[in-house]
Design a protein around this motif. Sequence first.
Motif, PDB file in Angstrom:
ATOM      1  N   GLN A 171      60.237 139.290  70.219  1.00  0.00           N
ATOM      2  CA  GLN A 171      58.844 139.685  70.449  1.00  0.00           C
ATOM      3  C   GLN A 171      58.182 140.116  69.152  1.00  0.00           C
ATOM      4  N   GLY A 172      58.859 140.933  68.356  1.00  0.00           N
ATOM      5  CA  GLY A 172      58.295 141.362  67.082  1.00  0.00           C
ATOM      6  C   GLY A 172      58.123 140.213  66.110  1.00  0.00           C
ATOM      7  N   TRP A 173      59.128 139.306  66.077  1.00  0.00           N
ATOM      8  CA  TRP A 173      59.013 138.155  65.180  1.00  0.00           C
ATOM      9  C   TRP A 173      57.853 137.255  65.583  1.00  0.00           C
ATOM     10  N   PHE A 174      57.688 137.020  66.884  1.00  0.00           N
ATOM     11  CA  PHE A 174      56.618 136.145  67.353  1.00  0.00           C
ATOM     12  C   PHE A 174      55.244 136.717  67.016  1.00  0.00           C
ATOM     13  N   ILE A 175      55.046 137.992  67.277  1.00  0.00           N
ATOM     14  CA  ILE A 175      53.744 138.608  67.000  1.00  0.00           C
ATOM     15  C   ILE A 175      53.463 138.620  65.504  1.00  0.00           C
ATOM     16  N   ALA A 176      54.488 138.889  64.700  1.00  0.00           N
ATOM     17  CA  ALA A 176      54.292 138.916  63.245  1.00  0.00           C
ATOM     18  C   ALA A 176      53.940 137.527  62.715  1.00  0.00           C
ATOM     19  N   ARG A 177      54.641 136.491  63.183  1.00  0.00           N
ATOM     20  CA  ARG A 177      54.350 135.141  62.717  1.00  0.00           C
ATOM     21  C   ARG A 177      52.977 134.671  63.171  1.00  0.00           C
ATOM     22  N   PHE A 178      52.630 134.991  64.419  1.00  0.00           N
ATOM     23  CA  PHE A 178      51.314 134.598  64.909  1.00  0.00           C
ATOM     24  C   PHE A 178      50.205 135.281  64.113  1.00  0.00           C
ATOM     25  N   THR A 179      50.350 136.570  63.859  1.00  0.00           N
ATOM     26  CA  THR A 179      49.332 137.295  63.112  1.00  0.00           C
ATOM     27  C   THR A 179      49.217 136.758  61.690  1.00  0.00           C
ATOM     28  N   GLN A 232      49.884 133.666  60.599  1.00  0.00           N
ATOM     29  CA  GLN A 232      49.264 132.346  60.586  1.00  0.00           C
ATOM     30  C   GLN A 232      47.784 132.404  60.944  1.00  0.00           C
ATOM     31  N   THR A 233      47.420 133.270  61.875  1.00  0.00           N
ATOM     32  CA  THR A 233      46.027 133.332  62.316  1.00  0.00           C
ATOM     33  C   THR A 233      45.120 133.927  61.251  1.00  0.00           C
ATOM     34  N   PHE A 234      45.586 134.963  60.568  1.00  0.00           N
ATOM     35  CA  PHE A 234      44.730 135.674  59.629  1.00  0.00           C
ATOM     36  C   PHE A 234      44.938 135.244  58.180  1.00  0.00           C
ATOM     37  N   LEU A 235      45.692 134.167  57.972  1.00  0.00           N
ATOM     38  CA  LEU A 235      45.899 133.676  56.612  1.00  0.00           C
ATOM     39  C   LEU A 235      44.599 133.238  55.947  1.00  0.00           C
ATOM     40  N   LEU A 254      43.693 143.424  67.900  1.00  0.00           N
ATOM     41  CA  LEU A 254      42.957 142.934  69.075  1.00  0.00           C
ATOM     42  C   LEU A 254      43.317 141.492  69.401  1.00  0.00           C
ATOM     43  N   LEU A 255      43.301 140.617  68.400  1.00  0.00           N
ATOM     44  CA  LEU A 255      43.556 139.208  68.669  1.00  0.00           C
ATOM     45  C   LEU A 255      45.026 138.944  69.001  1.00  0.00           C
ATOM     46  N   ALA A 256      45.947 139.681  68.372  1.00  0.00           N
ATOM     47  CA  ALA A 256      47.363 139.511  68.716  1.00  0.00           C
ATOM     48  C   ALA A 256      47.624 139.967  70.150  1.00  0.00           C
ATOM     49  N   SER A 257      47.021 141.069  70.554  1.00  0.00           N
ATOM     50  CA  SER A 257      47.173 141.521  71.942  1.00  0.00           C
ATOM     51  C   SER A 257      46.558 140.528  72.916  1.00  0.00           C
ATOM     52  N   LEU A 258      45.403 139.960  72.553  1.00  0.00           N
ATOM     53  CA  LEU A 258      44.758 138.967  73.421  1.00  0.00           C
ATOM     54  C   LEU A 258      45.621 137.722  73.559  1.00  0.00           C
ATOM     55  N   VAL A 298      44.757 128.367  71.178  1.00  0.00           N
ATOM     56  CA  VAL A 298      43.471 127.776  70.798  1.00  0.00           C
ATOM     57  C   VAL A 298      42.331 128.763  71.043  1.00  0.00           C
ATOM     58  N   PHE A 299      42.394 129.500  72.141  1.00  0.00           N
ATOM     59  CA  PHE A 299      41.354 130.488  72.454  1.00  0.00           C
ATOM     60  C   PHE A 299      41.243 131.514  71.335  1.00  0.00           C
ATOM     61  N   VAL A 300      42.389 132.050  70.911  1.00  0.00           N
ATOM     62  CA  VAL A 300      42.388 133.072  69.863  1.00  0.00           C
ATOM     63  C   VAL A 300      42.062 132.452  68.505  1.00  0.00           C
ATOM     64  N   LEU A 301      42.534 131.235  68.257  1.00  0.00           N
ATOM     65  CA  LEU A 301      42.264 130.581  66.978  1.00  0.00           C
ATOM     66  C   LEU A 301      40.777 130.320  66.787  1.00  0.00           C
ATOM     67  N   LEU A 302      40.099 129.855  67.834  1.00  0.00           N
ATOM     68  CA  LEU A 302      38.662 129.618  67.726  1.00  0.00           C
ATOM     69  C   LEU A 302      37.906 130.930  67.509  1.00  0.00           C
ATOM     70  N   LEU A 303      38.352 132.000  68.164  1.00  0.00           N
ATOM     71  CA  LEU A 303      37.730 133.297  67.919  1.00  0.00           C
ATOM     72  C   LEU A 303      37.902 133.727  66.461  1.00  0.00           C
ATOM     73  N   SER A 304      39.081 133.470  65.899  1.00  0.00           N
ATOM     74  CA  SER A 304      39.300 133.825  64.493  1.00  0.00           C
ATOM     75  C   SER A 304      38.437 132.968  63.572  1.00  0.00           C
ATOM     76  N   LEU A 305      38.193 131.713  63.933  1.00  0.00           N
ATOM     77  CA  LEU A 305      37.303 130.871  63.128  1.00  0.00           C
ATOM     78  C   LEU A 305      35.865 131.366  63.198  1.00  0.00           C
ATOM     79  N   TYR A 306      35.427 131.796  64.379  1.00  0.00           N
ATOM     80  CA  TYR A 306      34.094 132.375  64.496  1.00  0.00           C
ATOM     81  C   TYR A 306      33.994 133.659  63.678  1.00  0.00           C
ATOM     82  N   LEU A 307      35.069 134.420  63.672  1.00  0.00           N
ATOM     83  CA  LEU A 307      35.086 135.648  62.881  1.00  0.00           C
ATOM     84  C   LEU A 307      35.040 135.345  61.399  1.00  0.00           C
ATOM     85  N   GLN A 308      35.710 134.271  60.986  1.00  0.00           N
ATOM     86  CA  GLN A 308      35.744 133.918  59.571  1.00  0.00           C
ATOM     87  C   GLN A 308      34.348 133.595  59.036  1.00  0.00           C
ATOM     88  N   GLU A 309      33.501 133.036  59.881  1.00  0.00           N
ATOM     89  CA  GLU A 309      32.158 132.684  59.446  1.00  0.00           C
ATOM     90  C   GLU A 309      31.273 133.914  59.251  1.00  0.00           C
TER      91      GLU A 309
END
Length: 227
Positions: free
Chosen positions: A47-55, A57-60, A72-76, A214-225
């Motif tokens: 669980q810790g490894w998955f959340i760390a890797r996801f965070t 990759q998403t926020f890179l 927020l996005l990792a919990s979502l 995809v839901f969280v990734l698109l939110l991160s892209l909107y945030l990036q803008e």
Amino acid sequence: MTLSLFDQFMSPWHMGIPLLALSLVLPWTLFPTPTLRWLNNRMLTFQGWFIARFTQQTFLPLNVEGHKWALLLASLMVFLITLNMLGLLPYTFTPTTQLSLNLGLAVPLWLATVVIGMRNQPTAALGHLLPEGTPTPLIPVLIVIETISLFIRPVALGVRLTANLTAGHLLIQLVSMAVFVLLPMMPTVAMLTAILLLMLTLLEIAVAMIQAYVFVLLLSLYLQENV
């Protein structure tokens, strides 16, 4: 028959009480609670490894300001994966097949990214409504088109998640009904259809995980803008 296929997407009620809120809260009880020990069991480690890797990759591609959304996005992400996966179990309900719930998640988060952009960098946020180098006669038309596309974003987020999960669940139910009908008449064909059903279930598990990502990734892209 047509109505019975869509009965699985109706919000469950018991004694006049909607169980949608209960179905949203109960999956959280399945997660193991982290401990303060140096060594944990395999479930906590995964669980810790998955959340760390996801965070990671998403926020890179995001700026440092956008890293405040990591929790927020990792919990979502974990929340959506849990709801989508548990909905594949028998005698369960998938809350994310409800468009109202998905829009309730998408609209506030999308609006938060827009508000952050308007507050921190209003010039750049408004600049997205008009691409650079646009001919003068096309400026009013492009502003209207870009504004409409901006407001369609949360609707697209909610509809995408709802449509993919609903279509997968309907297809699984149709194939399973075909297996029950063919079993007494053509057992061989029924077994082949059951194999197809198994492969379709595995595909739906992958779709449930991918759609949450995809839901969280698109939110991160909107945030990036907007950061």
